[in-house]
Write a protein that holds these residues in place. Structure first.
Motif: not given
Length: 320
Positions: A293-314
């Motif tokens: 569960a901790v691993y899944r939660k940490a993975t989701k956070k990383k994915r969200k962080a990666h998804e936000k980076e292109p939007e911010e650059r745009t």
């Protein structure tokens, strides 16, 4: 002239007779002296003793000529016997009870016993064993051995015999000599008339009594070991008793049966170990779930962080 010759011849005959008589008396006197010096009261007793000795010698010589030997009196052997048995049984409690009955029937006794069980499960099969030191009367040992062999499967046995005849005879000789010395000292003590003599005799008497008690104690120990044989019995509880066979087919079946039994025993042991460790497995499962569960939660956070980076650059480019 003839008359003179006759007188001369008669004189020589008289002198010869007197000489012979003197020699006979000297021989008898010498013989009497010899017998008196040897401790005989008369020549007649000397002749009787001499005749008896010669008769014994003739008897011994005749026995040897006929192929016989003069044997010394036999001394009974003093033997101490030790027996050691390792026995397997499926009915542990029944065997222990029957062993006690065998000892009572043989009029023996248990010198030492020890029964051990499984530390976690007192009734676990194959985990109990017992060791006994038994004292069995020597005259009933053979019957006890036969009965014991019928109660279980003997996997190992050994027997040792110790001959202590010389030591036993030596101890008896010391006891006899010390008792004789003790009697002599007691007589001397009754006749002693000074304090110094009494003290010296009492001191020697104390030493003799101490040595006598020590040898008598050794003799009692020998008597106990000789009259009661020592039997060591080691009993192992098993689920399957071994079978003694001399044929090829029997040995093959014994091997196959033993291997199958080993596999079943291994599976049983593994299942007991696995099920017995169930609390640890549950705890380990919970830790794995939490970690996942901790691993899944940490993975989701990383994915969200990666998804936000292109939007911010745009957004930044648009602002420029």
């Amino acid at each position: 002239m003839r008359k003179g010759k006759k007188i001369y011849v008669m004189g020589l005959l008289v002198l010869l007779i007197l000489g012979l008589c003197a020699c006979g008396e000297k021989e008898e006197t010498a013989k009497d002296v010899a017998t008196n010096e040897a401790g005989y009261t008369s020549a007649a007793s000397f002749e009787q003793e001499k005749g008896a000795v010669e008769a014994v010698a003739d008897t011994a010589e005749g026995a040897q000529e006929n192929g016989e030997q003069v044997k010394a009196p036999n001394t009974s052997q003093k033997l101490i016997r030790y027996l050691d048995y390792t026995i397997e049984t499926k009915e542990f409690d029944t065997f222990v009870q029957e062993l006690g009955e065998l000892v009572s029937t043989a009029k023996g006794y248990v010198e030492q016993s020890e029964v051990s069980q499984n530390e976690t499960q007192s009734h676990a099969r194959g985990k109990r064993y017992a060791s006994y030191t038994l004292r069995i009367p020597a005259d009933g040992l053979e019957a006890f051995k036969q009965e014991l062999q019928e109660k279980g499967t003997i996997t190992r046995q050994s027997e040792r015999v110790e001959d202590v005849t010389l030591n036993y005879v030596d101890v008896e000789s010391h006891i006899t000599a010390l008792k004789t010395e003790q009697e002599s000292l007691l007589k001397m003590l009754e006749q002693a008339d000074t304090i110094e003599t009494i003290l010296a005799i009492q001191n020697q008497l104390t030493q003799v009594r101490y040595q006598l008690e020590s040898y008598e104690s050794q003799k009692r120990t020998y008597d106990n070991d000789i009259n009661y044989s020592t039997v060591y019995v080691y009993v192992q509880e098993v689920e399957r008793e071994s079978r003694n066979t001399d044929t090829y087919g029997g040995e093959l079946l014994e091997k196959l049966s033993g291997n199958f039994q080993g596999i079943l025993t291994g599976l049983r042991s593994f299942s007991l170990w696995f099920l017995g460790a169930m609390p640890y497995w549950i705890l380990l499962g919970l830790l794995l779930v939490i970690s996942w569960a901790v691993y899944r939660k940490a993975t989701k956070k990383k994915r969200k962080a990666h998804e936000k980076e292109p939007e911010e650059r745009t957004e930044e480019k648009q602002e420029e």
